[in-house]
Design an enzyme around this catalytic site. Structure first.
Site, mmCIF file in Angstrom:
data_model
loop_
_atom_site.group_PDB
_atom_site.id
_atom_site.type_symbol
_atom_site.label_atom_id
_atom_site.label_comp_id
_atom_site.label_asym_id
_atom_site.label_seq_id
_atom_site.Cartn_x
_atom_site.Cartn_y
_atom_site.Cartn_z
ATOM 1 N N GLU A 37 1.052 -0.777 0.000
ATOM 2 C CA GLU A 37 0.588 0.173 0.306
ATOM 3 C C GLU A 37 0.974 1.407 -0.360
ATOM 4 O OE1 GLU A 37 -2.922 -0.002 3.013
ATOM 5 O OE2 GLU A 37 -3.864 -2.109 1.958
ATOM 6 N N HIS A 75 6.881 2.002 -1.373
ATOM 7 C CA HIS A 75 8.248 0.989 -1.439
ATOM 8 C C HIS A 75 8.527 0.895 -2.431
ATOM 9 C CE1 HIS A 75 11.367 -0.870 1.309
ATOM 10 N NE2 HIS A 75 10.815 -1.636 0.766
#
Length: 148
Positions: A76, A79
């Protein structure tokens, strides 16, 4: 591929996936005539560290090609994007700077199921494809070096 030596750098993150990739890679190399003792494995903590692992392997061993194996699964946060881009760029830079090929074997999937399917599941094993690519690139490299 008899007589060729290969380094394989394996991310420990998403180990179920990367072990599947490694198994496919190793088996394909052996099936194509590479001796088990000519396959050198190095583990790194995550996919981000694959570039450093490959660089150190190239500096400290005598291999004809290096295969990097990792798995980054969309979450989410951003990254995923940062890791995927960094690893892609890092492997590209190694291919430019080293005199041996470095094969990009990092799965960048949206779900764990996609990663499972691509690491020995329903869609085959990308590790096998990486091994074949490494053999072809190492062979090309040998031919071109022999012509020098």
């Amino acid at each position: 591929a008899e007589g060729l030596r290969f380094g394989i750098v394996v991310s420990e993150w998403n180990k179920k996936i990367t072990e599947g990739l490694y198994n496919g890679t190793q088996q394909a190399l052996i099936d194509n005539g590479v001796a088990l003792e000519d396959i050198i494995r190095v583990n790194v903590p995550g996919s981000f560290e694959l570039t450093f692992g490959a660089s150190m392997l190239a500096e400290t061993t005598n291999v004809d090609a290096i295969i990097t194996l990792g798995s980054v699964i969309q979450g989410e946060t951003k990254h995923f994007d940062f890791v995927c881009q960094a690893v892609s760029n890092g492997i590209t830079q190694l291919n430019i700077s080293l005199d041996i090929p470095v094969i990009f074997g990092v799965l960048t999937d949206n779900t764990m199921q996609q990663a499972i399917d691509r690491s020995g599941g329903a869609l085959g094993n990308k590790g096998t494809e990486c091994a074949i690519t490494a053999i072809k690139m190492a062979s090309i490299n040998q031919i071109l070096r022999a012509e020098d």
